[in-house]
Design a protein around this motif. Structure first.
Motif, PDB file in Angstrom:
ATOM      1  N   GLU A  45       0.826  -1.214   0.000  1.00 48.09           N
ATOM      2  CA  GLU A  45       0.000   0.000   0.000  1.00 48.09           C
ATOM      3  C   GLU A  45       0.862   1.266   0.000  1.00 48.09           C
ATOM      4  O   GLU A  45       0.547   2.249  -0.677  1.00 48.09           O
ATOM      5  CB  GLU A  45      -0.932   0.005   1.212  1.00 48.09           C
ATOM      6  CG  GLU A  45      -2.122  -0.917   1.066  1.00 48.09           C
ATOM      7  CD  GLU A  45      -3.010  -0.540  -0.113  1.00 48.09           C
ATOM      8  OE1 GLU A  45      -3.545   0.577  -0.140  1.00 48.09           O
ATOM      9  OE2 GLU A  45      -3.148  -1.364  -1.028  1.00 48.09           O
ATOM     10  N   LYS A  48       2.068   1.877  -3.495  1.00 48.46           N
ATOM     11  CA  LYS A  48       0.988   2.391  -4.346  1.00 48.46           C
ATOM     12  C   LYS A  48       0.675   3.852  -4.025  1.00 48.46           C
ATOM     13  O   LYS A  48       0.430   4.657  -4.930  1.00 48.46           O
ATOM     14  CB  LYS A  48      -0.270   1.533  -4.181  1.00 48.46           C
ATOM     15  CG  LYS A  48      -0.143   0.127  -4.770  1.00 48.46           C
ATOM     16  CD  LYS A  48      -1.363  -0.715  -4.424  1.00 48.46           C
ATOM     17  CE  LYS A  48      -1.214  -2.146  -4.917  1.00 48.46           C
ATOM     18  NZ  LYS A  48      -2.336  -2.992  -4.463  1.00 48.46           N
ATOM     19  N   GLU A  49       0.672   4.187  -2.749  1.00 46.90           N
ATOM     20  CA  GLU A  49       0.405   5.561  -2.341  1.00 46.90           C
ATOM     21  C   GLU A  49       1.487   6.506  -2.837  1.00 46.90           C
ATOM     22  O   GLU A  49       1.205   7.619  -3.290  1.00 46.90           O
ATOM     23  CB  GLU A  49       0.299   5.629  -0.809  1.00 46.90           C
ATOM     24  CG  GLU A  49      -0.994   5.013  -0.269  1.00 46.90           C
ATOM     25  CD  GLU A  49      -0.937   4.704   1.223  1.00 46.90           C
ATOM     26  OE1 GLU A  49      -1.914   4.168   1.758  1.00 46.90           O
ATOM     27  OE2 GLU A  49       0.115   5.002   1.853  1.00 46.90           O
ATOM     28  N   ASP A  51       3.450   6.024  -5.462  1.00 45.16           N
ATOM     29  CA  ASP A  51       3.329   6.145  -6.931  1.00 45.16           C
ATOM     30  C   ASP A  51       2.191   7.101  -7.301  1.00 45.16           C
ATOM     31  O   ASP A  51       2.317   7.919  -8.212  1.00 45.16           O
ATOM     32  CB  ASP A  51       3.079   4.763  -7.567  1.00 45.16           C
ATOM     33  CG  ASP A  51       4.304   3.858  -7.475  1.00 45.16           C
ATOM     34  OD1 ASP A  51       5.401   4.390  -7.185  1.00 45.16           O
ATOM     35  OD2 ASP A  51       4.153   2.641  -7.675  1.00 45.16           O
ATOM     36  N   ALA A  52       1.061   6.959  -6.597  1.00 46.74           N
ATOM     37  CA  ALA A  52      -0.095   7.815  -6.879  1.00 46.74           C
ATOM     38  C   ALA A  52       0.225   9.275  -6.587  1.00 46.74           C
ATOM     39  O   ALA A  52      -0.140  10.175  -7.359  1.00 46.74           O
ATOM     40  CB  ALA A  52      -1.293   7.361  -6.053  1.00 46.74           C
ATOM     41  N   GLU A  58      -5.394  10.051  -7.345  1.00 52.02           N
ATOM     42  CA  GLU A  58      -5.988   9.591  -6.087  1.00 52.02           C
ATOM     43  C   GLU A  58      -5.782   8.092  -5.964  1.00 52.02           C
ATOM     44  O   GLU A  58      -5.792   7.365  -6.954  1.00 52.02           O
ATOM     45  CB  GLU A  58      -7.492   9.908  -6.061  1.00 52.02           C
ATOM     46  CG  GLU A  58      -7.792  11.347  -5.694  1.00 52.02           C
ATOM     47  CD  GLU A  58      -9.280  11.558  -5.429  1.00 52.02           C
ATOM     48  OE1 GLU A  58      -9.922  10.592  -4.978  1.00 52.02           O
ATOM     49  OE2 GLU A  58      -9.772  12.663  -5.689  1.00 52.02           O
ATOM     50  N   HIS A  59      -5.594   7.637  -4.741  1.00 50.37           N
ATOM     51  CA  HIS A  59      -5.434   6.195  -4.530  1.00 50.37           C
ATOM     52  C   HIS A  59      -6.434   5.703  -3.497  1.00 50.37           C
ATOM     53  O   HIS A  59      -6.506   6.217  -2.384  1.00 50.37           O
ATOM     54  CB  HIS A  59      -4.004   5.878  -4.051  1.00 50.37           C
ATOM     55  CG  HIS A  59      -3.835   4.444  -3.636  1.00 50.37           C
ATOM     56  ND1 HIS A  59      -3.874   3.399  -4.532  1.00 50.37           N
ATOM     57  CD2 HIS A  59      -3.654   3.876  -2.409  1.00 50.37           C
ATOM     58  CE1 HIS A  59      -3.719   2.254  -3.893  1.00 50.37           C
ATOM     59  NE2 HIS A  59      -3.575   2.508  -2.607  1.00 50.37           N
ATOM     60  N   THR A  60      -7.215   4.720  -3.896  1.00 55.47           N
ATOM     61  CA  THR A  60      -8.146   4.090  -2.965  1.00 55.47           C
ATOM     62  C   THR A  60      -7.642   2.679  -2.696  1.00 55.47           C
ATOM     63  O   THR A  60      -7.716   1.800  -3.559  1.00 55.47           O
ATOM     64  CB  THR A  60      -9.575   4.030  -3.560  1.00 55.47           C
ATOM     65  OG1 THR A  60      -9.965   5.357  -3.917  1.00 55.47           O
ATOM     66  CG2 THR A  60     -10.544   3.448  -2.554  1.00 55.47           C
ATOM     67  N   GLY A  61      -7.105   2.488  -1.501  1.00 57.51           N
ATOM     68  CA  GLY A  61      -6.528   1.201  -1.154  1.00 57.51           C
ATOM     69  C   GLY A  61      -7.274   0.519  -0.034  1.00 57.51           C
ATOM     70  O   GLY A  61      -8.357   0.960   0.382  1.00 57.51           O
ATOM     71  N   SER A  64      -7.846   2.800   2.923  1.00 53.62           N
ATOM     72  CA  SER A  64      -8.366   4.146   2.631  1.00 53.62           C
ATOM     73  C   SER A  64      -9.658   4.450   3.367  1.00 53.62           C
ATOM     74  O   SER A  64      -9.938   5.585   3.731  1.00 53.62           O
ATOM     75  CB  SER A  64      -8.597   4.303   1.121  1.00 53.62           C
ATOM     76  OG  SER A  64      -7.389   4.172   0.422  1.00 53.62           O
TER      77      SER A  64
END
Length: 499
Positions: A45, A48-49, A51-52, A58-61, A64
């Motif tokens: 996560e 990914k955060e 990179d976003a 926006e990142h919805t993981g 989130s």
């Protein structure tokens, strides 16, 4: 394969669990897998955060949004859920957060209730009952660098090796570098539908997913291919629910959202699958023996046998689509066994399908928990024949010593195997005295469908010229004279009192 400091840390964790009263190796592996999963989930996560944020997206993981059905105490725990926060908690609080919030949360991560992950996590239990033990293990795991997915895989493999003995049907874990070699040989494509009918911890499926990420990253830009990758590409069966749980977590940690993992006896009458897959990657159980009544009749048509290693080959032929490929590890007996069943399955693959290659592996590859000699069989399902010649490779080294220690060494044939198999057209002129060569199918039929490399490998003997008998006698006489001379000189020195 892990060595040195990381190995010592894993051994230390193992000792901690053992001395605290957790004496079942499989239970300990499962509990450590949960913690590795939680740690890996946070690291994934965070990547990914990052990179976003870099791309301004926006990142919805998974972290989130707090689940709506959380209780008041779980809401209080929410900020402490992620490994970066969780690892810093005092022992009692850490244990409470794990039992009350984190573990129930990860059990539902697969989304839908019927997802592979949710299905096999449903009955999972967290069994590290002492807060101090949990804190010790978390602190030790946190000190192990696992950003590298290969290291993560090696840690899984090392943990699994703690089981030491193989299962009741002869199943044992496949070393990661051998799995990766087989995947490199087969070069999965974004359109493939891949199965391992004896998946264990899903090593082959994970390696195939990593290969596709590395070599076909554009598949995630095409919606149809992306959906196929996450939901319709990977299939795995096993009869061990613990392994199914570990496999499901392993796949999710490697970015496959919804692998199709099923509790299933692949050889039974209940498995009616036929022509569903384009690629089989497997190391099926060896030395198992089943009752005829429990085996699917379809499989017995090709070869009437109770041996699992032969029945699995029949299964692979049935479940592959025409044109589908298989790369499977088999014990040497499959390649040269003289029973009617052994010959029947080899004849079926050679005469009615297309046998592409046999790679003979040294017997130490599966040490320390098995010393069996094995080979890799690569074939294509055609249903109409097509074998004209078979490529053989005599693998002598895999980068590790072939004893129980399996220490890293320089000698390693893996890169050569991949290179040569990828360019088989340049292998045509190689002689049978070399490490790899082709054998025409007619020669194989002449040998009763024997696929042992030793049947076809030719050994070049260098002519050695020995000295004649007279010359040898002359040398002996010369040596004898030198000895007598030396003895006489020693006598003279003794008489003169020089010594």
């Amino acid at each position: 394969m892990i060595t040195g400091e990381i190995k010592n840390k894993i051994d230390g964790i193992w000792t901690t669990l053992w001395t605290e009263g957790n004496t079942n190796p499989l239970t300990n592996i499962e509990q450590l897998t949960y913690l590795l999963f939680i740690k890996g989930l946070d690291e994934s996560e965070l990547r990914k955060e990052k990179d976003a944020a870099f791309l301004g997206l926006e990142h919805t993981g998974v972290f989130s949004e707090m689940p709506a059905d959380f209780t008041e105490i779980q809401k209080e725990h929410w900020p402490k859920m992620r490994w970066t926060q969780f690892k810093q908690l005092p022992a009692e609080e850490m244990h409470q957060v794990m039992i009350t919030t984190i573990f129930p949360f990860i059990k539902t991560l697969g989304g839908k209730e019927d997802s592979a992950f949710s299905k096999y996590m449903k009955d999972a239990s967290f069994m590290i009952n002492k807060p101090a033990t949990l804190q010790k293990v978390v602190t030790a795991l946190d000190s192990i660098p696992m950003e590298d997915r290969d290291t993560q895989g090696d840690i899984y493999e090392y943990l699994l090796s703690k089981l030491q003995t193989s299962g009741t049907n002869g199943q044992f874990r496949t070393p990661r570098h051998i799995i990766n070699m087989i995947v490199e040989l087969m070069k999965p494509t974004p359109e493939d539908t891949i199965i391992d009918p004896a998946m264990g911890s899903a090593g082959f499926l994970v390696s195939a997913s990593e290969y596709l990420r590395k070599n076909h990253s554009n598949l995630f830009l095409v919606e149809g291919l992306k959906n196929h990758f996450h939901k319709e590409m990977f299939y795995g069966n096993d009869m061990d629910t613990t392994m199914l749980r570990i496999g499901a977590m392993n796949m999710m940690l490697h970015g496959v959202d919804a692998p199709n993992i099923e509790y299933r006896d692949s050889l039974s009458e209940d498995n009616i699958e036929a022509e569903n897959y384009t690629l089989v990657l497997a190391n099926p159980p060896f030395k198992g023996s089943l009752d005829y009544e429990s085996v699917s009749n379809d499989l017995l048509k090709i070869a009437k046998t109770k041996k699992t290693e032969l029945l699995f080959l029949s299964l692979f032929l049935r479940i592959l689509k025409p044109g589908g490929r298989a790369a499977v590890i088999v014990p040497d007996g499959v390649l040269f066994g003289s029973s009617n069943a052994h010959k029947a399955i080899r004849k079926e693959i050679i005469d009615n399908n297309k046998l592409d290659a046999i790679i003979s592996m040294p017997s130490g590859v599966f040490k320390p928990y098995a010393g069996v000699s094995t080979g890799i069989m690569i074939f294509t399902k055609t249903g109409t024949g097509g074998t004209d010649k078979v490529w053989f490779y005599d693998m002598k080294a895999d980068g590790y010593s072939l004893d129980d220690k399996r220490s890293p060494i320089e000698e390693n044939d893996i890169a050569d195997i991949i290179e040569r198999f990828s360019n088989l057209s340049s292998e045509k002129e190689r002689k049978r005295t070399e490490q790899s060569f082709f054998v025409p199918v007619d020669k194989i039929r002449e040998q009763g469908y024997d696929l042992s490399i030793n049947k076809y490998k030719e050994v070049e003997y260098e002519e050695v010229e020995f000295a004649s008998t007279i010359e040898i006698i002359g040398k002996i006489e010369s040596l004898e004279l030198e000895i007598i001379k030396g003895i006489n000189e020693l006598k003279d020195m003794l008489k003169a009192g020089d010594i």
